[in-house]
Structure formats: structure tokens, C-alpha cells
Design a protein around this motif. Structure first.
Motif, short mmCIF file in Angstrom:
data_model
loop_
_atom_site.label_atom_id
_atom_site.label_comp_id
_atom_site.label_asym_id
_atom_site.label_seq_id
_atom_site.Cartn_x
_atom_site.Cartn_y
_atom_site.Cartn_z
N THR A 44 0.52 4.13 2.75
CA THR A 44 0.39 3.82 4.66
C THR A 44 2.21 3.10 4.29
O THR A 44 2.67 2.94 5.02
CB THR A 44 0.27 2.64 5.04
OG1 THR A 44 -0.28 1.78 3.77
CG2 THR A 44 -1.43 3.26 5.17
N ASP A 85 0.93 -1.03 0.08
CA ASP A 85 -0.06 0.16 0.18
C ASP A 85 0.90 1.12 -0.03
O ASP A 85 0.93 1.36 0.71
CB ASP A 85 -0.55 0.19 1.34
CG ASP A 85 -1.91 1.27 0.95
OD1 ASP A 85 -1.87 1.77 0.53
OD2 ASP A 85 -2.72 1.03 2.09
N THR A 115 3.11 0.49 3.60
CA THR A 115 3.32 -0.89 4.63
C THR A 115 2.67 -2.24 3.28
O THR A 115 2.24 -2.35 2.28
CB THR A 115 1.69 -1.48 5.23
OG1 THR A 115 0.67 -0.97 5.17
CG2 THR A 115 2.54 0.33 6.92
#
Length: 411
Positions: free
Chosen positions: A280, A277, A282
């Protein structure tokens, strides 16, 4: 390096097998390829030393390989598909004349069984999406009340349950999206008859991030990574266009990937697949492919020579050349890429992930522009080795012609 051993590639019907032929053959290795039919993709490659038709049946195939081993002498044996690797692992002892370029049964089980993979990932600090394994419809209904939708369904160990599902006439979808509790219950209800259910996993936003690693004796000897630019189907499946990433991108995640393979005592090549992602920054683990992966042609074109490195390290016992690869290179699997475009242009309602939005004209423009993009390569076509594409196109024309003729006769 001492005299090069010959290599045998079982499964030259796909772009993966073709990439292995090209990588080894272009470096002077005498490659024998085994395909299911005379029109197999790798049969027309200029880098193939000898092409053979695959013997029918497990016992006959093993006998064919043993005879080939006696003919060639010491040689390296590559296998492409998980089913072929499982078959050969059942006869590993009788193939001792070969240096085997694939993991043994215990290691393959550790990556094919997602529950084992996710447990190992948790031990080394890799984020795993919330994943539940229902065992009955009561579990499904209970989960439906607490899960955050959409969810993705996938099988923990598809090879183990494929025959059972087929006998019951049930689908073995690699992934399936459900946007509501009602959709989840309706989709899983038919599986109650066999008492086997797929994993139910939380949806992870982002793009596919693949990290590719050659492991030996607990050490990573070569690494490569890419991002999936496009997938078929568009909501997620396999890569229809991917792009090589710089070696210094996602360094922390690469360290985690290496730690995960070390935790699994992995030997050989593997792809650790994430959903990353960018909002984010992450990544969530999806799975490990413990074999040569579908987008291997990108690694080949970029100079990340995994088949050659595997051959040198495991087949010849030689250290590998840590040659840098090219980042920013794109590779297209043109038939799935075309199907993706057509789905976006004319059938967006059929895209299962309803969180995705596509703009038709930019997608069409990008599809055309990539044909003239200097850093675009292809899964099958290569200027130095054009015959596999031409032969494949010829096969397609013949197949379409036969289909039209059959339909004309029926009409």
C-alpha cells in the motif's frame, strides 16, 4: 576546527558503544570508554584511548564521572542506554563540566511515553496504528469483541513500570502477539493483580523502516534511513540485518519524521521507527528511540557519522560536513542472525506472528551468501579493528567451557 575535546562513552559493552568509539577515535578524538567488565566489547578496540571499569552504584558512578571530568577538562559525555541516560539526567547539574551528548529528562519522557509520542504524531499528520490502553479486565474483554486480530501488545512507558512488574513476578515483554480474543484475555489476566496493562495495538504488515535524524534548534542537520531485512525474533523485535536506503527514498515520510521531532522540540539524535507496507506504500509509526540506536554500526559503515556529527555540533559548536552516505550496504548482527536462521529451520512453530511464512532452503542459502556479498558489513567485526570480535569470541569460548565444566561436575 579548534583542538578536539576528549570524549567519554558510558556503556561500551554493546555494538552501539563500539561504533561510537570507532567513529570518534578514527577521527582523532581521545575516547575514554567505561564498561561493566574488563571484557566489554569496546575495551579491545584500537580506537579506544583509555578503558575504565564502571563504578558500582549510582552515587559512585557520578563521582567517577566528575573525577574524570576534572582530569580531562572540557569533554563530551555520551551515554548509550535509556537507563543510563535517565541516571545521568538526575545529576545533570553536577555534570556541567561535560558537554552532554544526550537529551534532557523532559525530552526523553516525550519519546519514551508512547501516548505522548502518538499524540504528537497525530498533530503532524503521521499515521498511528489503532492503539488502546486497557485499565482493567473489563476493558480487555470489551476490546476483544471489537479489535481486528492479530494484535500486538507493548508498554506505553516500560521504564516506569519495570520494577512494579518485577516485584509481582510478571513479564515485561517488549512486544507480544495475540491471534485471538481468547489469547488476549489469557495473556493479560495475570496483570490484573497489579492493575497495569500494556497497550493493545493493531497489527501492521510490512517491514521495519528506520529514519535517523540529528536535530538542533528545530532543524534537521543530518538524515539517514534503513530498512530491516531481518529481525530477531523473526516476527519483530530488533534488527539482525539491515540495509541502508538512498537519501531520496521515502522523502515524504522523512519530512513527517522531521516535523514530528520538531513538534517534540527534540535536540540531538533520534530514530523514528515505522512499519512500512510496500503493497500500500504506507507507513505506521511504531516508536521513537531518543538515543543512539541498536543498528548504529550500519550508519557507521555507510559513512553516516552520527556520533562525530553530534560531537561537532553539540560538543564543539562547529557546523557538520554534509557528506553523502553509501546506500545498499547491509550490516549483520551475526549472533541474533544465526538464532533467527535456526528458529526458521527448526522451530517455525515458535514464531508468534502466524501471518509470516518462511522457506527454509532459500533462507539458508541467503544466510551463507551474505558472507561473501561485497556490500555486507558486521555489527562487531571490522578489518581495521579486529580485536573486539576476537576478544568477544574468546569470552564466548570461556563462558561455554565453564558451563560445560559445571554441568559435568553436576552429572
Amino acid at each position: 576546527m579548534s583542538e578536539l575535546k576528549p570524549a567519554v562513552v558510558l556503556g561500551i559493552d554493546t555494538p552501539i558503544g563500539l561504533a561510537i568509539i570507532r567513529d570518534l577515535g578514527s577521527r582523532g578524538v581521545a575516547v575514554t570508554g567505561i564498561g561493566r567488565h574488563a571484557g566489554a566489547l569496546g575495551m579491545s578496540s584500537r580506537y579506544l584511548h583509555q578503558g575504565l571499569l564502571r563504578a558500582s552504584g549510582e552515587a559512585a558512578l557520578v563521582a567517577q564521572l566528575r573525577a574524570l571530568g576534572r582530569q580531562l577538562g572540557p569533554a563530551c559525555l555520551f551515554a548509550i542506554s535509556e537507563s543510563d541516560i535517565a541516571l545521568l539526567n538526575r545529576h545533570r547539574a553536577s555534570l556541567s563540566g561535560f558537554a552532554l551528548m544526550f537529551a534532557d529528562e523532559a525530552r526523553m519522557t516525550s519519546v519514551l511515553n508512547k501516548e505522548q509520542t502518538y499524540a504528537a504524531a497525530a498533530r503532524v499528520g503521521i499515521r498511528v496504528p489503532r492503539t488502546e490502553q486497557p485499565t482493567c479486565m473489563a476493558d480487555v474483554l470489551a476490546l476483544a469483541g471489537v479489535l481486528r486480530f492479530p494484535v500486538v501488545l507493548k508498554w506505553a512507558n516500560p521504564n516506569d513500570i519495570a520494577a512494579t512488574l518485577a516485584d509481582a513476578g510478571l513479564a515485561l515483554d517488549k512486544t507480544h502477539y495475540c491471534d485471538s480474543a481468547g489469547e488476549l484475555a489469557a495473556y493479560l489476566q495475570p496483570y490484573e493483580q497489579v492493575g497495569i496493562y500494556p497497550l493493545v495495538q493493531e497489527y501492521c504488515a510490512g517491514y521495519g523502516l528506520g529514519q535517523f535524524i540529528l536535530m538542533h534548534n528545530g532543524q534537521a542537520h543530518y538524515t539517514f534511513q534503513h530498512r530491516r531485512v531481518h529481525e530477531w525474533p523473526p516476527e519483530g523485535g530488533f534488527s539482525s540485518m539491515c540495509e541502508s536506503l538512498p537519501v531520496d527514498a521515502h522523502q515524504g515520510q522523512m519530512a513527517h519524521s522531521i516535523a514530528l521531532l520538531r513538534e517534540l522540540n527534540w535536540e540531538g539524535v533520534a530514530m523514528v521507527e515505522y512499519r512500512h507496507d510496500p503493497v500500500t506504500d504506507t507507513s505506521a509509526l511504531m516508536e521513537i528511540n531518543g538515543r543512539f540506536w541498536g543498528s548504529l554500526p550500519l550508519a557507521y559503515h555507510a559513512g553516516a557519522a552520527f556520533p562525530w556529527h553530534m560531537y561537532c555540533l553539540f560538543g564543539m559548536g562547529e557546523p557538520i560536513d554534509q557528506q553523502a552516505y553509501r546506500s545498499g550496504l547491509r550490516c549483520r548482527f551475526i549472533i541474533p542472525e544465526t538464532k533467527r536462521l535456526l528458529r526458521i529451520l527448526f522451530q517455525q512453530h515458535a514464531i508468534a506472528d502466524r501471518t509470516l511464512a518462511f522457506r527454509r532452503l532459500p533462507e539458508l542459502a541467503g544466510f551463507l551468501a551474505d558472507f561473501v556479498r561485497p556490500q555486507t558489513r558486521y555489527y562487531v567485526f571490522e578489518w581495521r579493528d579486529p580485536m573486539p570480535l576476537l576478544a568477544d569470541l574468546g569470552q564466548m569460548v570461556v563462558t561455554i567451557g565453564r558451563r560445560l565444566l559445571y554441568q559435568g561436575r553436576r552429572a
